[in-house]
Write a protein that holds these residues in place. Structure first.
Motif, PDB file in Angstrom:
ATOM      1  N   PHE A   5      30.027 -10.575 -43.479  1.00 46.93           N
ATOM      2  CA  PHE A   5      30.458 -11.954 -43.305  1.00 46.93           C
ATOM      3  C   PHE A   5      29.798 -12.539 -42.063  1.00 46.93           C
ATOM      4  N   LEU A   6      29.348 -13.797 -42.184  1.00 47.66           N
ATOM      5  CA  LEU A   6      28.518 -14.439 -41.165  1.00 47.66           C
ATOM      6  C   LEU A   6      29.024 -15.836 -40.849  1.00 47.66           C
ATOM      7  N   ASP A   7      29.178 -16.158 -39.564  1.00 49.88           N
ATOM      8  CA  ASP A   7      29.478 -17.514 -39.091  1.00 49.88           C
ATOM      9  C   ASP A   7      28.524 -17.796 -37.929  1.00 49.88           C
ATOM     10  N   MET A   8      27.610 -18.744 -38.129  1.00 49.79           N
ATOM     11  CA  MET A   8      26.536 -18.941 -37.162  1.00 49.79           C
ATOM     12  C   MET A   8      26.717 -20.150 -36.241  1.00 49.79           C
ATOM     13  N   HIS A   9      27.944 -20.653 -36.094  1.00 50.75           N
ATOM     14  CA  HIS A   9      28.112 -21.826 -35.226  1.00 50.75           C
ATOM     15  C   HIS A   9      29.482 -21.790 -34.553  1.00 50.75           C
ATOM     16  N   VAL A  10      29.550 -21.103 -33.411  1.00 51.12           N
ATOM     17  CA  VAL A  10      30.796 -21.000 -32.638  1.00 51.12           C
ATOM     18  C   VAL A  10      30.507 -21.410 -31.196  1.00 51.12           C
ATOM     19  N   HIS A  11      31.353 -22.277 -30.660  1.00 50.67           N
ATOM     20  CA  HIS A  11      31.154 -22.810 -29.311  1.00 50.67           C
ATOM     21  C   HIS A  11      31.908 -22.008 -28.247  1.00 50.67           C
ATOM     22  N   ILE A  12      31.522 -22.232 -27.009  1.00 52.33           N
ATOM     23  CA  ILE A  12      32.220 -21.687 -25.848  1.00 52.33           C
ATOM     24  C   ILE A  12      32.789 -22.861 -25.046  1.00 52.33           C
ATOM     25  N   LYS A 211      15.211 -24.380 -49.023  1.00 55.58           N
ATOM     26  CA  LYS A 211      15.904 -24.016 -47.787  1.00 55.58           C
ATOM     27  C   LYS A 211      17.149 -23.191 -48.095  1.00 55.58           C
ATOM     28  N   THR A 212      17.433 -22.227 -47.233  1.00 60.56           N
ATOM     29  CA  THR A 212      18.688 -21.480 -47.308  1.00 60.56           C
ATOM     30  C   THR A 212      19.793 -22.338 -46.707  1.00 60.56           C
ATOM     31  N   PHE A 213      20.905 -22.451 -47.425  1.00 61.62           N
ATOM     32  CA  PHE A 213      22.048 -23.222 -46.940  1.00 61.62           C
ATOM     33  C   PHE A 213      23.042 -22.299 -46.237  1.00 61.62           C
ATOM     34  N   LEU A 214      23.524 -22.734 -45.072  1.00 65.55           N
ATOM     35  CA  LEU A 214      24.563 -22.008 -44.358  1.00 65.55           C
ATOM     36  C   LEU A 214      25.803 -22.878 -44.220  1.00 65.55           C
ATOM     37  N   THR A 215      26.949 -22.256 -44.394  1.00 67.85           N
ATOM     38  CA  THR A 215      28.241 -22.898 -44.172  1.00 67.85           C
ATOM     39  C   THR A 215      28.879 -22.225 -42.964  1.00 67.85           C
ATOM     40  N   ASN A 216      28.994 -22.957 -41.869  1.00 67.96           N
ATOM     41  CA  ASN A 216      29.495 -22.404 -40.609  1.00 67.96           C
ATOM     42  C   ASN A 216      30.676 -23.213 -40.094  1.00 67.96           C
ATOM     43  N   SER A 217      31.419 -22.629 -39.181  1.00 71.65           N
ATOM     44  CA  SER A 217      32.675 -23.245 -38.745  1.00 71.65           C
ATOM     45  C   SER A 217      32.503 -24.379 -37.751  1.00 71.65           C
ATOM     46  N   ASP A 218      31.458 -24.330 -36.901  1.00 74.06           N
ATOM     47  CA  ASP A 218      31.354 -25.245 -35.751  1.00 74.06           C
ATOM     48  C   ASP A 218      32.664 -25.197 -34.972  1.00 74.06           C
ATOM     49  N   ALA A 219      33.131 -23.968 -34.705  1.00 69.51           N
ATOM     50  CA  ALA A 219      34.467 -23.766 -34.135  1.00 69.51           C
ATOM     51  C   ALA A 219      34.546 -24.243 -32.689  1.00 69.51           C
ATOM     52  N   HIS A 220      35.588 -25.034 -32.412  1.00 66.62           N
ATOM     53  CA  HIS A 220      35.894 -25.494 -31.060  1.00 66.62           C
ATOM     54  C   HIS A 220      37.170 -24.838 -30.530  1.00 66.62           C
ATOM     55  N   SER A 221      37.691 -23.867 -31.278  1.00 66.98           N
ATOM     56  CA  SER A 221      38.836 -23.079 -30.835  1.00 66.98           C
ATOM     57  C   SER A 221      38.775 -21.740 -31.548  1.00 66.98           C
ATOM     58  N   LEU A 222      39.450 -20.742 -31.018  1.00 60.63           N
ATOM     59  CA  LEU A 222      39.409 -19.409 -31.621  1.00 60.63           C
ATOM     60  C   LEU A 222      39.921 -19.397 -33.060  1.00 60.63           C
ATOM     61  N   PRO A 223      41.046 -20.075 -33.377  1.00 59.54           N
ATOM     62  CA  PRO A 223      41.523 -20.041 -34.771  1.00 59.54           C
ATOM     63  C   PRO A 223      40.558 -20.675 -35.771  1.00 59.54           C
ATOM     64  N   LYS A 224      39.682 -21.587 -35.301  1.00 63.08           N
ATOM     65  CA  LYS A 224      38.771 -22.278 -36.219  1.00 63.08           C
ATOM     66  C   LYS A 224      37.549 -21.417 -36.594  1.00 63.08           C
ATOM     67  N   ILE A 225      37.337 -20.297 -35.906  1.00 58.82           N
ATOM     68  CA  ILE A 225      36.229 -19.415 -36.285  1.00 58.82           C
ATOM     69  C   ILE A 225      36.409 -19.008 -37.747  1.00 58.82           C
ATOM     70  N   ALA A 226      35.329 -19.105 -38.505  1.00 59.62           N
ATOM     71  CA  ALA A 226      35.302 -18.712 -39.926  1.00 59.62           C
ATOM     72  C   ALA A 226      36.130 -19.637 -40.826  1.00 59.62           C
ATOM     73  N   ARG A 227      36.342 -20.890 -40.425  1.00 60.82           N
ATOM     74  CA  ARG A 227      36.930 -21.821 -41.404  1.00 60.82           C
ATOM     75  C   ARG A 227      35.896 -22.098 -42.494  1.00 60.82           C
ATOM     76  N   GLU A 228      34.604 -21.967 -42.141  1.00 61.61           N
ATOM     77  CA  GLU A 228      33.530 -21.871 -43.126  1.00 61.61           C
ATOM     78  C   GLU A 228      32.658 -20.686 -42.718  1.00 61.61           C
TER      79      GLU A 228
END
Length: 397
Positions: A5-12, A211-228
């Protein structure tokens, strides 16, 4: 070959010493906490952390490596507890001259194999950004110029949330990515769809077919990681394997995209700023039918209707299945305590969303809640559309 499982967009949000990084992100989002959340709660195997261009974050990474909990590998990436590969990234805003002469802004996420590479990238980018310590800062570069710098430091560039009305290429810069990257267009091998779009909408644009499509969370909080997130097939977790998979080389590739139904995205439909409501109607809606105002935020669905060049969304043969996924946090009736109860029993959110049977879930949270979770898994819950920066909502009625 295994699946991960991969999520390529998580913020700090903040560094370990409380320095601001992504102003709009939660303070609890730091490098170490992201690693723990991915392993202990989410079940994510590869995570792209997109604020590693900040010197403050780089210092945190060095300290994290010194603890011995994580280590860099020769294939690229940082391994944590032998089950998570952390990919170092930096989100950069570029400036693009539009056909009408105005300047549009777009976000790009740049990824690198090693800490030394992203540190060298940061050093060069400090000449193009006013405050290099903060995330997603505006540069004086075009995306094509940024790509040249990224490649010089051994990285790759992914256009971020491609269709959103703010800070994206298709949303407010262009009707064609090829116009942006010109002769370098083929060097862009993946794009991020964003929460308000999906495969079926994006595949109405011919230039994206390869193009390869990615669905990522763009998480701005820990619970939002892997919403996509994505399911990916690779021969082990590393930067090198990731790049091969995104290029669909040697049998690697994305197996499935798991994303919100676009109707749940906060920019799915056009929103009238004067009436302060979504504007319903046949897309594209470019003027409010209620007040005739053009002071609107054009929705992703409406924008794609304007720029698409295909009458159907038939996907190319390589395109994996897009599976509508509703994270636990979006499901009505599931609060923090119930989420924790489920995770305590099933170990990770991935197990709950993909593996647990209805009877097993029922034994933990009861029949009614179990049926709701399974209905969410099967796409049987109603949706109130989002727009204008307001997320859509799940309706159980």
């Amino acid at each position: 070959m295994n699946e991960y499982f991969l999520d390529m967009h998580v913020h700090i949000g903040r560094s370990e010493n409380n320095k601001p990084i992504k102003i709009t992100a939660a303070k609890s989002l730091n490098f170490a906490n992201i690693a723990k959340e991915c392993v202990e709660r989410k079940g994510i195997n590869i995570v792209g952390i997109v604020d590693c261009g900040s010197p403050y974050v780089q210092e945190d990474i060095e300290n994290f490596l010194e603890t011995g909990e994580a280590y860099e590998i020769k294939e690229g990436g940082i391994i944590y507890k032998d089950s998570l590969c952390m990919i170092l990234g930096s989100e950069i805003e570029t400036c693009e001259k539009r056909e009408d002469g105005r300047i549009g802004s777009a976000h790009n996420v740049c990824f690198f194999p090693f800490l030394k590479d992203i540190k060298a990238f940061t050093n060069e980018m400090s000449h193009h950004i006013k405050n290099i310590t903060l995330s997603s800062q505006r540069s004086d570069l075009s995306a094509k110029e940024l790509l040249e710098i990224v490649e010089k430091h051994n990285g790759f560039l992914m256009p971020a949330h491609c269709f959103t009305p703010h800070k994206s290429f298709y949303g407010n810069c262009t009707d064609s990515l090829r116009k942006i990257f010109k002769e370098d267009y083929e060097k862009i091998f993946c794009i991020e769809l964003g929460l308000s779009s999906d495969t079926y909408l994006a595949d109405e644009i011919t230039e994206l077919e390869n193009k390869t499509f990615l669905t990522n969370s763009d998480a701005h909080s820990l619970p939002k990681i892997a919403r996509e997130y994505n399911k990916i097939k690779m021969n082990g977790i590393s930067y090198t394997e990731l790049v091969k998979a995104l290029k669909r080389e040697e049998g690697r590739g994305i197996v499935a995209n798991y994303g919100l139904d676009p109707k749940l995205g906060k920019y799915h439909r056009t929103f009238c700023e004067k009436c302060e409501q979504n504007v319903e109607g046949i897309a594209p809606v470019l003027t409010c039918p209620h007040c005739d105002s053009k002071n609107i935020t054009v929705g992703v669905f409406d924008r794609i209707e304007v720029i698409k060049d295909k009458e159907n969304s038939k996907s190319p043969a390589h395109r994996p299945e897009y599976i509508y996924q509703i994270p636990l946090q979006f499901i009505p009736g599931i609060g923090n305590k119930m989420q924790q109860k489920l995770i305590d029993h099933f170990e990770t959110e991935m197990n709950i969303l993909h593996k647990a049977g209805q009877d097993d879930i029922e034994a933990v949270v009861g029949e009614k809640m179990a049926k709701t979770i399974i209905s969410a898994r099967e796409g049987k819950l109603g949706i109130i559309e989002g727009g204008g920066g307001i997320y859509g909502k799940i309706s159980c009625g």
